[in-house]
Design an enzyme around this catalytic site. Sequence first.
Site, mmCIF file in Angstrom:
data_model
loop_
_atom_site.group_PDB
_atom_site.id
_atom_site.type_symbol
_atom_site.label_atom_id
_atom_site.label_comp_id
_atom_site.label_asym_id
_atom_site.label_seq_id
_atom_site.Cartn_x
_atom_site.Cartn_y
_atom_site.Cartn_z
ATOM 1 N N GLU A 64 0.889 -1.256 0.001
ATOM 2 C CA GLU A 64 -0.040 0.016 -0.101
ATOM 3 C C GLU A 64 0.863 1.388 -0.104
ATOM 4 O O GLU A 64 0.642 2.094 -0.653
ATOM 5 C CB GLU A 64 -0.979 -0.041 1.202
ATOM 6 C CG GLU A 64 -2.013 1.134 1.029
ATOM 7 C CD GLU A 64 -3.056 1.032 2.076
ATOM 8 O OE1 GLU A 64 -3.599 2.130 2.501
ATOM 9 O OE2 GLU A 64 -3.610 -0.097 2.434
ATOM 10 N N PHE A 120 0.089 -14.396 0.286
ATOM 11 C CA PHE A 120 1.323 -14.660 0.637
ATOM 12 C C PHE A 120 1.708 -16.052 0.150
ATOM 13 O O PHE A 120 1.038 -16.922 0.216
ATOM 14 C CB PHE A 120 1.545 -14.954 2.246
ATOM 15 C CG PHE A 120 0.774 -13.571 2.788
ATOM 16 C CD1 PHE A 120 1.350 -12.538 2.814
ATOM 17 C CD2 PHE A 120 -0.602 -13.606 3.297
ATOM 18 C CE1 PHE A 120 0.686 -11.223 3.323
ATOM 19 C CE2 PHE A 120 -1.194 -12.434 3.955
ATOM 20 C CZ PHE A 120 -0.785 -11.450 3.847
ATOM 21 N N ARG A 177 5.496 -17.535 -0.002
ATOM 22 C CA ARG A 177 6.747 -18.083 0.781
ATOM 23 C C ARG A 177 7.127 -17.057 1.739
ATOM 24 O O ARG A 177 6.956 -15.921 1.792
ATOM 25 C CB ARG A 177 7.834 -18.405 -0.320
ATOM 26 C CG ARG A 177 8.492 -17.381 -0.602
ATOM 27 C CD ARG A 177 10.066 -17.863 -1.463
ATOM 28 N NE ARG A 177 9.783 -18.999 -2.334
ATOM 29 C CZ ARG A 177 10.291 -20.029 -2.129
ATOM 30 N NH1 ARG A 177 11.452 -20.212 -1.401
ATOM 31 N NH2 ARG A 177 10.323 -21.071 -3.104
#
Length: 132
Positions: free
Chosen positions: A49, A76, A78
């Site tokens: 962001e 997500f 890794r």
Amino acid sequence: MAISPFDHHLGLELLHCDEQLVTARVPVRPQLTQPIGIVHGGVYAAIAEAIASLGTNRAVAAEGMVGLGQSNNCSFLRPVSAGAVHATARVRHRGRTSQVWDVELCDDDGRLCAMARVTVAVRPLRPAAAAT
């Protein structure tokens, strides 16, 4: 373009910022990790962001407008537990009232660790906000 106090607290190091592409890195430190030692998912979302907003603001500031985060969808892939998180944001849509950015977040070896799509609302800059 200056980073925000929150971005500074996060440890964001802005490497490049223009209307099309923003790159940054955040060194991993214990304050940014979960109890098991991997970078917290909120850190990835905050980085995404931050840099999407910076790119948007670079594009709209001269017109008296400001970019404000509207939507942030982060996946997500890794974990990262050491080194730095390296982020690259690319603008995908530049409209009159919003911009959409795709953000890739990688580890020191260039492996994709998270990706985000961030929508940034474009609004008039209010005089009180301009003074701060």
